[in-house]
Design an enzyme around this catalytic site. Structure first.
Site, PDB file in Angstrom:
ATOM      1  CB  VAL A  94      -0.893   0.026   1.264  1.00  0.00           C
ATOM      2  CG1 VAL A  94      -1.738   1.298   1.294  1.00  0.00           C
ATOM      3  CG2 VAL A  94      -1.772  -1.216   1.328  1.00  0.00           C
ATOM      4  CB  VAL A  97      -0.461   7.516  -1.630  1.00  0.00           C
ATOM      5  CG1 VAL A  97      -0.818   8.799  -2.375  1.00  0.00           C
ATOM      6  CG2 VAL A  97      -1.706   6.627  -1.485  1.00  0.00           C
ATOM      7  NE  ARG A 111      -1.612  12.440   5.497  1.00  0.00           N
ATOM      8  CZ  ARG A 111      -0.773  11.430   5.200  1.00  0.00           C
ATOM      9  NH1 ARG A 111      -0.937  10.725   4.091  1.00  0.00           N
ATOM     10  NH2 ARG A 111       0.155  11.107   6.046  1.00  0.00           N
ATOM     11  NE  ARG A 112      -2.937  16.382  -4.178  1.00  0.00           N
ATOM     12  CZ  ARG A 112      -1.793  16.743  -3.613  1.00  0.00           C
ATOM     13  NH1 ARG A 112      -1.266  16.003  -2.648  1.00  0.00           N
ATOM     14  NH2 ARG A 112      -1.169  17.845  -3.987  1.00  0.00           N
ATOM     15  N   GLY A 113      -7.132  11.726  -0.504  1.00  0.00           N
ATOM     16  CA  GLY A 113      -8.149  10.684  -0.578  1.00  0.00           C
ATOM     17  C   GLY A 113      -7.793   9.508  -1.466  1.00  0.00           C
ATOM     18  CD  GLU A 131       2.777   6.892   9.703  1.00  0.00           C
ATOM     19  OE1 GLU A 131       3.012   7.829  10.481  1.00  0.00           O
ATOM     20  OE2 GLU A 131       2.398   7.054   8.539  1.00  0.00           O
ATOM     21  CE1 TYR A 164      -4.068   0.575   5.316  1.00  0.00           C
ATOM     22  CE2 TYR A 164      -2.344   0.539   6.987  1.00  0.00           C
ATOM     23  CZ  TYR A 164      -2.728   0.563   5.658  1.00  0.00           C
ATOM     24  OH  TYR A 164      -1.778   0.569   4.674  1.00  0.00           O
ATOM     25  CG  PHE A 191       1.516 -10.087   5.002  1.00  0.00           C
ATOM     26  CD1 PHE A 191       1.150 -10.777   6.153  1.00  0.00           C
ATOM     27  CD2 PHE A 191       0.612  -9.155   4.483  1.00  0.00           C
ATOM     28  CE1 PHE A 191      -0.079 -10.541   6.762  1.00  0.00           C
ATOM     29  CE2 PHE A 191      -0.612  -8.927   5.079  1.00  0.00           C
ATOM     30  CZ  PHE A 191      -0.961  -9.624   6.229  1.00  0.00           C
TER      31      PHE A 191
HETATM   32  C1  LIG Z   1      -0.364   6.014   4.405  1.00  0.00           C
HETATM   33  C2  LIG Z   1      -0.707   6.495   3.000  1.00  0.00           C
HETATM   34  C3  LIG Z   1      -0.940   5.296   2.114  1.00  0.00           C
HETATM   35  C4  LIG Z   1      -1.966   7.369   3.099  1.00  0.00           C
HETATM   36  O1  LIG Z   1      -2.405   7.720   1.790  1.00  0.00           O
HETATM   37  P1  LIG Z   1      -3.263   9.029   1.517  1.00  0.00           P
HETATM   38  O2  LIG Z   1      -3.698   8.966   0.103  1.00  0.00           O
HETATM   39  O3  LIG Z   1      -2.534  10.210   1.976  1.00  0.00           O
HETATM   40  O4  LIG Z   1      -4.508   8.800   2.462  1.00  0.00           O
HETATM   41  P2  LIG Z   1      -5.913   9.591   2.355  1.00  0.00           P
HETATM   42  O5  LIG Z   1      -5.703  10.935   1.735  1.00  0.00           O
HETATM   43  O6  LIG Z   1      -6.937   8.713   1.729  1.00  0.00           O
HETATM   44  O7  LIG Z   1      -6.224   9.748   3.882  1.00  0.00           O
HETATM   45  C5  LIG Z   1      -7.441   9.413   4.470  1.00  0.00           C
HETATM   46  C6  LIG Z   1      -7.467   9.978   5.864  1.00  0.00           C
HETATM   47  O8  LIG Z   1      -6.476   9.322   6.649  1.00  0.00           O
HETATM   48  C7  LIG Z   1      -5.572  10.259   7.203  1.00  0.00           C
HETATM   49  N1  LIG Z   1      -4.238   9.687   7.106  1.00  0.00           N
HETATM   50  C8  LIG Z   1      -3.703   9.069   6.047  1.00  0.00           C
HETATM   51  N2  LIG Z   1      -2.461   8.672   6.325  1.00  0.00           N
HETATM   52  C9  LIG Z   1      -2.224   9.030   7.595  1.00  0.00           C
HETATM   53  C10 LIG Z   1      -1.098   8.901   8.443  1.00  0.00           C
HETATM   54  N3  LIG Z   1       0.020   8.303   8.013  1.00  0.00           N
HETATM   55  N4  LIG Z   1      -1.190   9.397   9.699  1.00  0.00           N
HETATM   56  C11 LIG Z   1      -2.316  10.016  10.106  1.00  0.00           C
HETATM   57  N5  LIG Z   1      -3.426  10.171   9.332  1.00  0.00           N
HETATM   58  C12 LIG Z   1      -3.357   9.682   8.090  1.00  0.00           C
HETATM   59  C13 LIG Z   1      -5.680  11.481   6.325  1.00  0.00           C
HETATM   60  O9  LIG Z   1      -5.327  12.665   7.006  1.00  0.00           O
HETATM   61  C14 LIG Z   1      -7.144  11.459   5.927  1.00  0.00           C
HETATM   62  O10 LIG Z   1      -7.926  12.031   6.951  1.00  0.00           O
HETATM   63  P3  LIG Z   1      -9.229  12.892   6.598  1.00  0.00           P
HETATM   64  O11 LIG Z   1     -10.192  11.968   5.886  1.00  0.00           O
HETATM   65  O12 LIG Z   1      -9.719  13.305   7.946  1.00  0.00           O
HETATM   66  O13 LIG Z   1      -8.767  14.004   5.734  1.00  0.00           O
HETATM   67  C15 LIG Z   1       0.425   7.351   2.401  1.00  0.00           C
HETATM   68  O14 LIG Z   1       0.668   8.425   3.263  1.00  0.00           O
HETATM   69  C16 LIG Z   1       1.715   6.575   2.197  1.00  0.00           C
HETATM   70  O15 LIG Z   1       1.930   6.055   1.126  1.00  0.00           O
HETATM   71  N6  LIG Z   1       2.574   6.536   3.222  1.00  0.00           N
HETATM   72  C17 LIG Z   1       3.881   5.899   3.139  1.00  0.00           C
HETATM   73  C18 LIG Z   1       3.810   4.403   2.865  1.00  0.00           C
HETATM   74  C19 LIG Z   1       3.034   3.667   3.904  1.00  0.00           C
HETATM   75  O16 LIG Z   1       3.206   3.860   5.110  1.00  0.00           O
HETATM   76  N7  LIG Z   1       2.147   2.792   3.437  1.00  0.00           N
HETATM   77  C20 LIG Z   1       1.315   1.966   4.301  1.00  0.00           C
HETATM   78  C21 LIG Z   1       1.908   0.610   4.329  1.00  0.00           C
HETATM   79  S1  LIG Z   1       1.097  -0.391   5.537  1.00  0.00           S
END
Ligand SMILES: CC(C)(COP(=O)(O)OP(=O)(O)OC[C@H]1O[C@@H](n2cnc3c(N)ncnc32)[C@H](O)[C@@H]1OP(=O)(O)O)[C@@H](O)C(=O)NCCC(=O)NCCS
Length: 416
Positions: A92, A94, A100-102, A129, A133, A416
């Site tokens: 997973v 982004v 932070r754009r959904g 983190e 989820y 995993f």
């Molecule tokens: C974690 C990750 C996938 C989130 O993707 P994203 O597209 O920014 O998530 P979204 O914009 O859909 O966020 C949805 C909500 O979750 C919150 N959120 C997302 N990631 C978060 C984080 N790491 N910490 C706190 N809040 C988070 C957002 O603020 C948002 O809140 P809102 O609906 O109140 O505005 C992205 O930051 C990423 O790729 N991180 C690094 C790789 C990683 O850790 N991947 C997960 C592997 S398990």
């Protein structure tokens, strides 16, 4: 109750020729370096057809991939011994300039819908983190701990601690097949245990064997044959008086086999300590040692983030104890079909009504709260006390504790 990010993005299944790009995007999101051909060869098998999704930077053909998530099919053991089809969610990420754009929200919604359509009863992941989820209905359903066992002259084993059987080292070229078959036999012995696929082994152990200078793989044989194994590595950049054995994997079918494998690890010459992550919270190491202080618990962490995709099927498959009835209302902001009032009584589960209907619930929770109790990691009373569940009838809390009680903490041991 959970509110979800309103932004919408188109999500589609990735084609075979897009998977390496998705894998690279995920690697970069995790701040890893570029993926070599050799690493991709080991990783590609994990991508199951139709189960990798992507969001692109706009609708135009050839638009860049900006977010991805995939899952591979496994089975997870639940209390009572049933094993349920599960989406093991991983890869997973982004793109850093599109967070932070959904994008993740769109991927998660889509992936959960697809998992439900594919017949997965559960979804499971390991989170980088803790705040990501929960909003999608995932809850911490198993936990693990990190331990460091100091070696103070000999293994420091307590007289009277279980001993027996034999431990043999495996050659590198037999490790994959032997351990794969052994895990298949013993790896689902407790709730939370997960099957491992051949691609998982190629990636998990295969990468270790290819990239580490020393990998110890050992099998324990007890009275009924092979009943446990360990995999360990050593950081040989340290001096002779500071070599630590890193226990990467240890599964055992019995307390005796587990003790014998730990004892073997502690008896490896030139090792000053053995450390391990993601061990069960109830592994009784301190009880096995002459000096219980030789074992330090250095961390306790979340392991399985569980999402119940099909609540009626999951509740129906799990064993419940206790006799008294509990009426539990389940809310699900993402998979609305799970919402309803469930009656748990005498080990049977029945859906008895809609949310807000005539059936008055004793207790109420959302999908994440249910996941936290489902495998037995947290009791309903703990979850009520912490505000994860609401109790409308205080008497029902003890009945719910009796219904959900499992007698043994769940644990997975597969990353995993
Ligand atoms: C974690 C990750 C996938 C989130 O993707 P994203 O597209 O920014 O998530 P979204 O914009 O859909 O966020 C949805 C909500 O979750 C919150 N959120 C997302 N990631 C978060 C984080 N790491 N910490 C706190 N809040 C988070 C957002 O603020 C948002 O809140 P809102 O609906 O109140 O505005 C992205 O930051 C990423 O790729 N991180 C690094 C790789 C990683 O850790 N991947 C997960 C592997 S398990």
């Amino acid at each position: 109750m959970t509110t979800l990010h309103p932004t919408t993005h188109d999500v589609r299944a990735l084609r075979e020729d897009e998977l390496r790009g998705a894998h690279a995007l995920f690697g970069a999101a995790l701040l890893h370096g570029p993926v070599s051909d050799e690493q991709w060869e080991r990783a590609r098998g994990l991508y199951a057809p139709g189960r990798a999704f992507g969001v692109h930077d706009g609708p135009a053909e050839g638009a860049a991939l900006i977010g991805t998530a995939m899952s591979f099919p496994v089975e997870v053991a639940v209390p009572g011994g049933a094993v349920l089809p599960t989406a093991a969610v991983t890869r997973v990420g982004v793109r850093a300039d599109r967070t932070r754009r959904g994008v993740l929200s769109a991927l998660m919604r889509h992936q959960l819908g697809e998992a439900a359509a594919a017949g997965d009863v559960l979804a499971s992941l390991r989170a980088t983190e803790g705040r990501i989820y929960g909003r999608f209905g995932y809850g911490v359903a198993t936990r693990g701990r990190s331990v460091r066992v100091r070696r103070t002259g000999g293994s420091g084993w307590r007289a009277g601690a279980p001993v027996g059987g034999a431990v043999r080292l495996l050659a590198a070229d037999e490790a994959l097949a032997t351990l794969g078959a052994l895990h298949e036999r013993i790896g689902l012995g407790r709730a939370g245990g997960m099957t491992r696929t051949a691609p998982w082994w190629r990636l998990g152990l295969g990468a270790l064997l290819a990239e580490r200078t020393l990998v110890l793989a050992a099998v324990h044989t007890g009275p009924d044959g092979d009943d446990g194994y360990l995999v360990a590595t050593v950081d040989d950049s340290r001096g002779w008086d500071d070599r630590v054995l890193e226990l990467r994997d240890l599964h055992a079918a019995s307390a005796e086999a587990s003790a014998a494998l730990w004892r073997f690890a502690l008896d490896v010459d030139l090792v000053s300590a053995v450390q391990a992550r993601q061990r069960p919270l109830d592994e009784p190491l301190d009880l096995l040692l002459a000096d219980p202080r030789d074992c330090a618990v250095t961390d306790v962490h979340d392991e399985t983030w569980l999402r119940i995709v099909d609540v009626p099927a999951a509740l129906g498959a799990r064993r419940f104890g206790g006799a008294g009835p509990v009426l539990l209302a389940v809310h699900d902001a993402v998979l609305g079909a799970n919402g309803g009032v469930y009656r748990i009584a005498g080990g049977e589960v029945q859906r008895v009504g809609e949310l807000g209907g005539a059936a008055t619930p004793d207790l109420e929770c959302d999908a994440a709260g249910l996941a936290m109790a489902y495998l037995g990691d947290r009791s309903p009373s703990e979850l009520v006390a912490a505000g994860w569940w609401r109790a409308w009838s205080p008497d029902a809390v003890a009945r719910a504790d009796a219904a959900f009680a499992t007698g043994r903490l769940p644990w997975c041991g597969t990353n995993f």
